[in-house]
Scaffold this motif. Structure first.
Motif, PDB file in Angstrom:
ATOM      1  N   VAL A 108       0.872  -3.844   3.243  1.00 25.71           N
ATOM      2  CA  VAL A 108       0.322  -2.415   2.409  1.00 25.71           C
ATOM      3  C   VAL A 108       0.868  -1.393   2.724  1.00 25.71           C
ATOM      4  CG1 VAL A 108      -0.370  -4.515   0.791  1.00 25.71           C
ATOM      5  CG2 VAL A 108      -1.787  -3.052   2.833  1.00 25.71           C
ATOM      6  N   TRP A 109       1.486  -0.921   1.592  1.00 25.51           N
ATOM      7  CA  TRP A 109       1.429   0.721   1.965  1.00 25.51           C
ATOM      8  C   TRP A 109       1.886   1.296   0.939  1.00 25.51           C
ATOM      9  CZ3 TRP A 109       6.634   1.922   0.762  1.00 25.51           C
ATOM     10  CH2 TRP A 109       7.973   0.146   0.601  1.00 25.51           C
ATOM     11  N   GLN A 110       1.851   2.590   0.584  1.00 27.01           N
ATOM     12  CA  GLN A 110       2.039   2.959  -0.953  1.00 27.01           C
ATOM     13  C   GLN A 110       3.631   3.905  -1.361  1.00 27.01           C
ATOM     14  OE1 GLN A 110       0.279   5.196   1.833  1.00 27.01           O
ATOM     15  NE2 GLN A 110      -1.375   4.126   1.297  1.00 27.01           N
ATOM     16  N   GLY A 111       4.086   2.776  -2.390  1.00 31.90           N
ATOM     17  CA  GLY A 111       5.582   2.228  -2.880  1.00 31.90           C
ATOM     18  C   GLY A 111       5.867   3.729  -4.308  1.00 31.90           C
ATOM     19  N   ALA A 112       4.350   3.403  -5.262  1.00 26.90           N
ATOM     20  CA  ALA A 112       4.472   3.454  -6.625  1.00 26.90           C
ATOM     21  C   ALA A 112       5.387   5.039  -6.868  1.00 26.90           C
ATOM     22  CB  ALA A 112       3.616   3.739  -6.886  1.00 26.90           C
ATOM     23  N   GLU A 113       5.950   5.515  -7.529  1.00 25.32           N
ATOM     24  CA  GLU A 113       6.427   6.396  -8.338  1.00 25.32           C
ATOM     25  C   GLU A 113       5.946   7.652  -8.012  1.00 25.32           C
ATOM     26  OE1 GLU A 113       9.315   6.023 -11.696  1.00 25.32           O
ATOM     27  OE2 GLU A 113       9.213   9.146 -11.262  1.00 25.32           O
ATOM     28  N   THR A 137       3.790  -3.241  -5.324  1.00 24.06           N
ATOM     29  CA  THR A 137       4.143  -1.893  -4.137  1.00 24.06           C
ATOM     30  C   THR A 137       4.808  -0.523  -4.754  1.00 24.06           C
ATOM     31  OG1 THR A 137       4.353  -3.179  -2.383  1.00 24.06           O
ATOM     32  CG2 THR A 137       4.915  -1.122  -2.053  1.00 24.06           C
ATOM     33  N   PHE A 138       5.743  -1.090  -5.827  1.00 30.87           N
ATOM     34  CA  PHE A 138       6.252  -0.263  -6.288  1.00 30.87           C
ATOM     35  C   PHE A 138       6.099   0.475  -7.649  1.00 30.87           C
ATOM     36  CE2 PHE A 138       8.918  -4.134  -8.163  1.00 30.87           C
ATOM     37  CZ  PHE A 138       9.202  -3.646  -8.797  1.00 30.87           C
ATOM     38  N   THR A 139       5.359  -0.447  -8.120  1.00 28.28           N
ATOM     39  CA  THR A 139       4.654  -0.226  -9.725  1.00 28.28           C
ATOM     40  C   THR A 139       3.721   0.662  -9.483  1.00 28.28           C
ATOM     41  OG1 THR A 139       3.444  -2.378  -9.827  1.00 28.28           O
ATOM     42  CG2 THR A 139       5.574  -1.858 -10.605  1.00 28.28           C
ATOM     43  N   GLN A 140       2.287  -0.254  -8.769  1.00 29.74           N
ATOM     44  CA  GLN A 140       0.284   0.598  -8.659  1.00 29.74           C
ATOM     45  C   GLN A 140       0.232   1.257  -6.994  1.00 29.74           C
ATOM     46  OE1 GLN A 140      -0.772  -3.233 -10.527  1.00 29.74           O
ATOM     47  NE2 GLN A 140      -0.590  -1.809 -12.202  1.00 29.74           N
ATOM     48  N   MET A 141       1.309   0.198  -6.138  1.00 27.00           N
ATOM     49  CA  MET A 141       0.292   0.929  -4.889  1.00 27.00           C
ATOM     50  C   MET A 141       0.384   2.428  -4.394  1.00 27.00           C
ATOM     51  SD  MET A 141      -0.770  -1.692  -3.732  1.00 27.00           S
ATOM     52  CE  MET A 141      -1.245  -3.042  -2.916  1.00 27.00           C
ATOM     53  N   LYS A 142      -0.895   3.136  -4.845  1.00 20.96           N
ATOM     54  CA  LYS A 142      -1.021   4.325  -3.977  1.00 20.96           C
ATOM     55  C   LYS A 142      -2.110   4.146  -3.447  1.00 20.96           C
ATOM     56  CE  LYS A 142       0.052   6.619  -8.413  1.00 20.96           C
ATOM     57  NZ  LYS A 142      -0.132   7.336  -9.488  1.00 20.96           N
ATOM     58  N   GLU A 143      -2.456   5.300  -2.300  1.00 23.27           N
ATOM     59  CA  GLU A 143      -3.933   5.182  -1.750  1.00 23.27           C
ATOM     60  C   GLU A 143      -4.716   4.600  -1.892  1.00 23.27           C
ATOM     61  OE1 GLU A 143      -2.559   7.952  -2.749  1.00 23.27           O
ATOM     62  OE2 GLU A 143      -2.090   9.102  -0.690  1.00 23.27           O
ATOM     63  N   GLU A 144      -5.381   4.449  -3.060  1.00 23.24           N
ATOM     64  CA  GLU A 144      -6.698   3.705  -3.115  1.00 23.24           C
ATOM     65  C   GLU A 144      -6.584   2.169  -2.904  1.00 23.24           C
ATOM     66  OE1 GLU A 144      -9.005   5.073  -1.779  1.00 23.24           O
ATOM     67  OE2 GLU A 144     -10.492   4.513  -3.746  1.00 23.24           O
ATOM     68  N   GLU A 145      -5.540   1.810  -3.741  1.00 24.40           N
ATOM     69  CA  GLU A 145      -4.985  -0.031  -4.130  1.00 24.40           C
ATOM     70  C   GLU A 145      -4.852  -0.139  -3.256  1.00 24.40           C
ATOM     71  OE1 GLU A 145      -3.810   2.661  -6.038  1.00 24.40           O
ATOM     72  OE2 GLU A 145      -4.543   2.259  -7.748  1.00 24.40           O
ATOM     73  N   VAL A 146      -3.954   0.492  -1.937  1.00 22.79           N
ATOM     74  CA  VAL A 146      -3.476  -0.367  -0.833  1.00 22.79           C
ATOM     75  C   VAL A 146      -4.516  -0.309   0.384  1.00 22.79           C
ATOM     76  CG1 VAL A 146      -2.312   0.550   1.460  1.00 22.79           C
ATOM     77  CG2 VAL A 146      -1.597   0.861  -0.653  1.00 22.79           C
ATOM     78  N   ARG A 147      -5.651   0.799  -0.061  1.00 22.66           N
ATOM     79  CA  ARG A 147      -6.580   0.833   1.108  1.00 22.66           C
ATOM     80  C   ARG A 147      -8.309  -0.691   0.878  1.00 22.66           C
ATOM     81  NH1 ARG A 147     -12.351   1.584   0.038  1.00 22.66           N
ATOM     82  NH2 ARG A 147     -12.069   2.281  -1.783  1.00 22.66           N
ATOM     83  N   GLU A 148      -8.026  -0.874  -0.916  1.00 21.66           N
ATOM     84  CA  GLU A 148      -8.972  -1.807  -1.145  1.00 21.66           C
ATOM     85  C   GLU A 148      -7.972  -3.393  -1.017  1.00 21.66           C
ATOM     86  OE1 GLU A 148      -9.318  -1.020  -5.692  1.00 21.66           O
ATOM     87  OE2 GLU A 148     -10.609   0.788  -5.195  1.00 21.66           O
ATOM     88  N   PHE A 163      -1.374  -5.769   7.862  1.00 19.19           N
ATOM     89  CA  PHE A 163      -1.407  -4.184   8.069  1.00 19.19           C
ATOM     90  C   PHE A 163      -1.400  -3.565   6.673  1.00 19.19           C
ATOM     91  CE2 PHE A 163       1.256  -6.681  11.701  1.00 19.19           C
ATOM     92  CZ  PHE A 163       0.140  -6.224  12.563  1.00 19.19           C
ATOM     93  N   GLU A 164      -1.821  -2.384   7.052  1.00 17.55           N
ATOM     94  CA  GLU A 164      -2.464  -1.481   6.090  1.00 17.55           C
ATOM     95  C   GLU A 164      -1.757   0.217   6.468  1.00 17.55           C
ATOM     96  OE1 GLU A 164      -5.850   0.178   5.657  1.00 17.55           O
ATOM     97  OE2 GLU A 164      -5.469   1.254   3.613  1.00 17.55           O
ATOM     98  N   ARG A 165      -0.977   1.014   5.381  1.00 21.10           N
ATOM     99  CA  ARG A 165      -0.448   2.622   5.892  1.00 21.10           C
ATOM    100  C   ARG A 165      -0.979   3.098   4.951  1.00 21.10           C
ATOM    101  NH1 ARG A 165       0.202   7.320   4.182  1.00 21.10           N
ATOM    102  NH2 ARG A 165       1.569   8.476   5.283  1.00 21.10           N
ATOM    103  N   ASN A 166      -1.797   3.704   6.088  1.00 17.49           N
ATOM    104  CA  ASN A 166      -2.814   5.248   4.725  1.00 17.49           C
ATOM    105  C   ASN A 166      -3.074   6.016   6.050  1.00 17.49           C
ATOM    106  OD1 ASN A 166      -4.240   5.813   2.968  1.00 17.49           O
ATOM    107  ND2 ASN A 166      -5.044   3.519   1.883  1.00 17.49           N
ATOM    108  N   TRP A 167      -4.090   7.289   4.941  1.00 18.08           N
ATOM    109  CA  TRP A 167      -4.233   7.676   5.864  1.00 18.08           C
ATOM    110  C   TRP A 167      -5.864   7.732   6.638  1.00 18.08           C
ATOM    111  CZ3 TRP A 167      -0.916  11.815   4.611  1.00 18.08           C
ATOM    112  CH2 TRP A 167      -0.193  11.972   4.193  1.00 18.08           C
ATOM    113  N   PRO A 168      -6.104   9.160   7.418  1.00 16.91           N
ATOM    114  CA  PRO A 168      -7.323   8.384   7.879  1.00 16.91           C
ATOM    115  C   PRO A 168      -8.460   8.135   7.352  1.00 16.91           C
ATOM    116  CG  PRO A 168      -6.068  11.309   8.875  1.00 16.91           C
ATOM    117  CD  PRO A 168      -5.633  10.280   7.819  1.00 16.91           C
ATOM    118  N   TYR A 169      -8.539   8.913   5.595  1.00 15.55           N
ATOM    119  CA  TYR A 169      -9.884   8.621   5.229  1.00 15.55           C
ATOM    120  C   TYR A 169     -10.372   7.165   5.316  1.00 15.55           C
ATOM    121  CZ  TYR A 169      -8.171   6.270   0.960  1.00 15.55           C
ATOM    122  OH  TYR A 169      -7.884   6.264   0.614  1.00 15.55           O
ATOM    123  N   ALA A 170      -9.313   6.904   5.411  1.00 18.49           N
ATOM    124  CA  ALA A 170      -9.840   5.258   4.919  1.00 18.49           C
ATOM    125  C   ALA A 170     -10.727   4.657   5.975  1.00 18.49           C
ATOM    126  CB  ALA A 170      -8.026   4.032   4.625  1.00 18.49           C
TER     127      ALA A 170
END
Lengths: 421, 291
Positions: free
Chosen positions: A184-189, A242-253, A262-269
């Motif tokens: 999972v990764w961030q693909g939303a617009e 992935t391309f409609t709703q996946m932002k940091e928080e959706e990915v983290r959840e 696997f997850e791509r995210n920032w260190p805060y997660a």
């Protein structure tokens, strides 16, 4: 009766004008945004600073949303207001703020900060105009327990390995968890999509700016975008949204809920994944993002930087505040209490910090490979165009090479207006 | 014809309103139009451009995409909201048990801020745990979850539904006010003349409701053209820019420090709204009833 009407009118006008009158400001104003819990910690720092130095500071509490924070700074700065004197900026605003002449240069040497970060984003025209308060970079999070169960030795080093591992584990897990996904990764617009694309492109040896010109339609960039699109449509190891709703928080959840390998995210997660209530606590590892064969892994640089307004009426006190916020003691406390990755490199060697946040050891190395988003005053416009075309490719509407060609043409048209002087 | 003194007194009472309109509407609108003739970018020297911004806009593909979406959104959402609002108003105008309570309940969606209801709809459309997919899967309409916002028409329809849910009550309440004002005698008379329910609706209700209907249409059309919050929260303009509204497009330029081009987009949006408003007033003869 006529007279009373005149009086009411006068009163209305009076009230109106009173609202506009400038209040002489006797204190330093510091604009900070963030989650309420973060702001409470900031307020404590500011209180302590006032007690230590005798400088009165008013903290302007800004919202969490970064667009609103930007808007809140843009308006006073554009109208040359003295307040706020000091503020935090997202790393991608620095070029615009500095080119607009809104930032007062610092004159001190900043040896204790990541030199690569300072060179990439904080120095403009040879002058240091901002300092990193916290630094972020994209990371790969993985489920150690699942990798062990399926017999994989470690996290993937290349994207091909990531796909292979994800496919195996996803197939295996699907029998019990129908909603399980490999990656999972961030693909939303939105801005996060640019960050994801840039690091995959850089890990294929690609870049989007070369000698100040946009070079989107390059083989490495095409390879990166085709790869990302394939994750959703061909493999598929990334969910359709992935391309409609996946932002940091959706990915983290998704990852934290045990629905992804696997997850791509920032260190805060990290702090959230390791919280006692998290289902993946103790089962999570972090690694640099994978790369394509023969290339190196890359991480997009994020984070917040502190700067002083050109229009400040008390520059000395403002410098004092910046020195305090970027001091070792405060930066260390930020790391311990907020889980922020300090902008100062020396905090990453502090035994107490490393004992509590062992992942900082790994992060330190990642910042040396950070890639910056284009450092241009008109970056936001470029980002808007790019977001649309990358997202259309991820949606499967436009072939990757066509999307990049269109983006290139549109970016050239949009930026032409800012290049003429 | 009112006397000179009456006119002066009336003017005096209107003055606070006129001044407010001038200060908070006319001046900002004029300022925005003025700014649209300049290169007003925070990081470049300000310069007069004449119509250059408008020329750039005419060559801007993203602008046409945003304009098209905004017009289609208005054409799809306003009639839907007005028809649904009319149905609700007709039902609420009947002698129902607990009518007061029902009327208040209908207003609830309107009382919820658009950003909040937008967030709620985003959760309904959510791929992994949204209500829409829960229903589809439980009822067996599909064996895999649906990515509602994943196609351009899916995203478009989702936005129209979310907007209609929130604003239909507004239309319903305005129309209900109009319905209550129609004297009951007219219906009794129509019944005596042998008119059926449908005929009464067409010959009595609709003509008398027309002025109120026009107000509802006008308000909704202007609001729909300026749509921002629902789009911002649910799709953010995606996927692939297919739901980028004009107001959102302009906002993006303001945010990035290009006030000149942002103003140009705003002026075009203002002109479209103004033109449609004038058209409404002309076509309907709205306002003549009051004179």
């Amino acid at each position: 009766m006529k007279r009373s009407a005149v009086w009411i009118l006068a009163l209305c006008l009076g009230l109106l004008l009173a609202g506009c009158r400038q209040q002489p400001e006797a204190r330093l104003t510091f604009a900070v945004g963030g989650a309420p819990a973060e702001l409470d910690v900031w307020e404590e720092f500011v209180r302590r600073f006032s007690v230590q130095t005798g400088i009165a500071v008013e903290m302007l509490r800004q919202p969490t949303d970064s667009n609103q924070r930007r808007q809140g700074l843009l308006i006073p700065l554009k109208s040359s207001q003295a307040d706020p004197d000091v503020f935090l900026m997202d790393v991608v605003w620095l070029a615009q703020f500095s080119a607009s002449g809104w930032l007062l240069p610092f004159d001190e040497a900043a040896a204790e900060f990541f030199p690569r970060v300072l060179d990439l984003v904080d120095r403009h025209g040879g002058e240091l105009v901002a300092l990193p308060v916290n630094v972020d970079a994209g990371l790969l999070y993985y489920r150690q327990d699942l990798l062990d169960r399926y017999g994989f030795v470690g996290p993937p080093a290349t994207w091909a390995e990531l796909v292979a591992q994800a496919r195996t584990v996803q197939t295996g897990e699907r029998s019990e968890h129908p909603g399980f996904w490999g990656y999972v990764w961030q693909g939303a617009e939105y801005e996060g999509l640019i960050c994801n694309f840039l690091e995959v492109a850089a890990s294929a040896g690609g870049e989007i700016v070369e000698d100040g010109n946009f070079v989107l339609d390059r083989p490495a960039n095409r390879q990166a975008l085709a790869f990302l699109t394939g994750l959703i449509h061909d493999e598929p190891i990334s969910p359709p949204n992935t391309f409609t709703q996946m932002k940091e928080e959706e990915v983290r959840e998704a990852f934290q809920g045990g629905r992804a390998l696997f997850e791509r995210n920032w260190p805060y997660a990290w702090a959230q994944h390791q919280a006692p209530s998290s289902p993946v606590a103790g089962k999570t590892g972090i690694a640099p993002l994978p790369h394509f064969p023969g290339e190196e892994s890359a991480a997009t640089l994020g984070g917040w930087h502190i700067g002083i307004s050109r229009y400040t009426d008390r520059p000395e006190q403002a410098r004092e505040l910046v020195r305090y916020v970027t001091s070792f003691a405060v930066q260390k406390e930020m790391a311990l209490r907020l889980g922020w990755n300090p902008g100062r490199r020396d905090v990453y060697r502090d035994p107490q910090v490393l004992a509590e946040l062992p992942y900082l050891e790994q992060l330190r190395g990642i910042f040396d490979h950070a890639v910056a988003r284009p450092v241009l005053p008109y970056y936001t416009q470029v980002s808007q165009v790019l977001q649309r075309h990358l997202n259309a490719a991820l949606a499967g509407w436009v072939p990757p090479e066509e999307a990049l060609r269109q983006a290139q043409a549109e970016i050239e048209a949009v930026t032409a207006r800012y290049r003429l002087h | 014809m009112p006397s000179d003194r009456e006119f002066k007194t009336a003017l005096l009472f209107l003055l606070p309103l006129l001044l407010t309109v001038l200060a908070f509407i006319a001046v900002p609108v004029a300022g925005t139009i003025y700014d649209s003739f300049f290169r007003d970018v925070t990081f470049l020297p300000r310069r007069f451009l004449g119509l250059e911004n408008y020329r750039s806009l005419l060559a801007d593909r993203a602008f046409y995409q945003a304009l098209l979406f905004t017009l289609l959104f208005t054409i799809a959402s306003v009639p839907l909201e007005v028809v649904l609002g009319l149905v609700f108003a007709l039902i609420l105008n009947r002698p129902l048990p607990a009518r007061g309570l029902l009327r208040a309940a209908v207003l609830i969606p309107w009382a919820i801020p658009a950003a909040v209801s937008g967030r709620a709809f985003e959760l309904i459309y959510n791929f992994s745990y949204g209500l829409a997919n829960y229903l589809v899967l439980t009822l067996g309409l599909s064996d895999a979850p649906v990515n509602w916002l994943g196609s351009s028409y899916g995203a478009f329809a989702s936005l129209v539904i979310a907007d209609a849910w929130r604003t239909t009550p507004f239309v319903a309440i305005i129309l209900l006010a109009g319905l209550t004002a129609i004297p009951g005698d007219l219906y009794r008379q129509a019944t005596i003349d042998g008119a059926g329910t449908l005929q009464q609706f067409a010959r009595v209700t609709l003509p008398l409701l027309k002025p109120v209907l026009m107000v509802a249409l006008l308000f909704r059309t202007i609001d729909a053209l300026r749509v921002f919050d629902v789009v911002y929260v649910i799709t953010g303009g995606g996927p692939g820019g297919s739901t980028n509204a004009l107001s959102l497009y302009g906002y993006q330029y303001f945010l990035s420090g290009d006030f000149g081009y942002g103003s140009t987009i705003s002026v075009v949006l203002f002109a479209v709204a103004l033109a449609l408003s004038i058209l409404y007033v002309r076509v309907s003869g709205f306002g003549r009833e009051l004179a």
